[in-house]
Scaffold this motif. Sequence first.
Motif, mmCIF file in Angstrom:
data_model
loop_
_atom_site.group_PDB
_atom_site.id
_atom_site.type_symbol
_atom_site.label_atom_id
_atom_site.label_comp_id
_atom_site.label_asym_id
_atom_site.label_seq_id
_atom_site.Cartn_x
_atom_site.Cartn_y
_atom_site.Cartn_z
ATOM 1 N N ASP A 97 46.740 19.632 -46.551
ATOM 2 C CA ASP A 97 45.401 19.614 -46.061
ATOM 3 C C ASP A 97 45.184 19.756 -44.868
ATOM 4 O OD1 ASP A 97 44.523 19.078 -48.748
ATOM 5 O OD2 ASP A 97 43.851 17.010 -48.291
ATOM 6 N N ILE A 98 46.095 19.237 -43.782
ATOM 7 C CA ILE A 98 45.994 19.485 -42.422
ATOM 8 C C ILE A 98 46.179 20.797 -41.956
ATOM 9 C CG2 ILE A 98 47.008 18.994 -40.249
ATOM 10 C CD1 ILE A 98 47.139 16.082 -41.315
ATOM 11 N N ALA A 99 47.231 21.559 -42.818
ATOM 12 C CA ALA A 99 47.456 23.029 -42.386
ATOM 13 C C ALA A 99 46.292 23.823 -42.933
ATOM 14 C CB ALA A 99 48.840 23.197 -42.992
ATOM 15 N N THR A 100 45.556 23.575 -43.913
ATOM 16 C CA THR A 100 44.650 24.644 -44.253
ATOM 17 C C THR A 100 43.214 24.331 -43.784
ATOM 18 O OG1 THR A 100 44.324 23.249 -46.269
ATOM 19 C CG2 THR A 100 46.151 24.899 -46.551
ATOM 20 N N SER A 101 42.989 22.972 -43.298
ATOM 21 C CA SER A 101 41.681 22.670 -42.929
ATOM 22 C C SER A 101 41.548 23.060 -41.091
ATOM 23 C CB SER A 101 41.456 21.379 -42.826
ATOM 24 O OG SER A 101 42.242 20.529 -42.371
ATOM 25 N N PRO A 102 40.490 23.341 -40.888
ATOM 26 C CA PRO A 102 40.356 23.839 -39.293
ATOM 27 C C PRO A 102 40.392 22.343 -38.448
ATOM 28 C CG PRO A 102 38.033 23.839 -40.438
ATOM 29 C CD PRO A 102 39.190 23.653 -41.436
ATOM 30 N N PRO A 103 40.819 22.587 -37.324
ATOM 31 C CA PRO A 103 41.025 21.279 -36.494
ATOM 32 C C PRO A 103 39.700 20.610 -36.495
ATOM 33 C CG PRO A 103 41.593 23.388 -35.358
ATOM 34 C CD PRO A 103 40.826 23.683 -36.319
ATOM 35 N N ALA A 104 39.821 19.207 -36.423
ATOM 36 C CA ALA A 104 38.570 18.504 -36.119
ATOM 37 C C ALA A 104 37.911 18.677 -34.731
ATOM 38 C CB ALA A 104 39.019 17.105 -36.286
ATOM 39 N N LYS A 105 36.711 18.666 -34.910
ATOM 40 C CA LYS A 105 35.843 18.961 -33.793
ATOM 41 C C LYS A 105 35.814 17.737 -33.075
ATOM 42 C CE LYS A 105 32.682 21.823 -36.245
ATOM 43 N NZ LYS A 105 31.495 22.071 -37.173
ATOM 44 N N GLY A 106 35.848 16.547 -33.580
ATOM 45 C CA GLY A 106 35.966 15.426 -32.706
ATOM 46 C C GLY A 106 34.468 14.878 -32.532
ATOM 47 N N GLY A 107 34.351 13.845 -31.753
ATOM 48 C CA GLY A 107 32.860 13.243 -31.574
ATOM 49 C C GLY A 107 32.475 11.971 -32.469
ATOM 50 N N VAL A 108 31.608 11.044 -32.216
ATOM 51 C CA VAL A 108 31.342 10.018 -32.928
ATOM 52 C C VAL A 108 30.913 10.317 -34.424
ATOM 53 C CG1 VAL A 108 29.824 7.760 -32.650
ATOM 54 C CG2 VAL A 108 30.769 8.999 -30.668
ATOM 55 N N VAL A 109 29.981 11.331 -34.457
ATOM 56 C CA VAL A 109 29.525 11.864 -35.729
ATOM 57 C C VAL A 109 30.587 11.936 -36.844
ATOM 58 C CG1 VAL A 109 27.953 13.147 -37.086
ATOM 59 C CG2 VAL A 109 27.273 12.495 -34.817
ATOM 60 N N ASP A 110 31.568 12.850 -36.301
ATOM 61 C CA ASP A 110 32.701 13.099 -37.429
ATOM 62 C C ASP A 110 33.398 11.817 -37.577
ATOM 63 O OD1 ASP A 110 31.860 15.683 -37.841
ATOM 64 O OD2 ASP A 110 33.148 16.325 -36.104
#
Length: 147
Positions: A97-110
């Motif tokens: 899952d980590i390899a195929t998903s885009p990097p997390a954007k970050g932030g409080v909402v996510d």
Amino acid sequence: MTAQTESPQTATPVDRDELAHELEQLSELATLVLSARDALSDDIVSRVASALSEGITLLDRLTRNEGLMRLLQVLDTPESQHLLHGLSTALSKMSRDIATSPPAKGGVVDLVKLAMEPGTQEGLRSLSLLGKYWSDSMRDLHRTGGN
């Protein structure tokens, strides 16, 4: 005819083929023995003996380690086997899952979205319980002095 005048029996072609085959096998066996003798130099013999000695010493240390023996006993239970199987499956899926998903954007909402997922809550709960029991065990160790 006497025994002196009789002609010796000649070997048949089949006998010669068998003899040749047996001689070839004997030659191969001699080559194997010579190769083994050459391979068993003093250096190799001492390295093999050293490796065996170190292996036996390591095995002795492992079997005298009460904590490791207890861990192996616990890991041998059906519940632990099921837990380990689940953990290995989860690690494999997480890696994909980590390899195929885009990097997390970050932030409080996510972060809030992630926190609202049931899997996240269960994972945090599992780690929290592990920490609690491990902490209790460490406190107990220091309180009793390891006895």
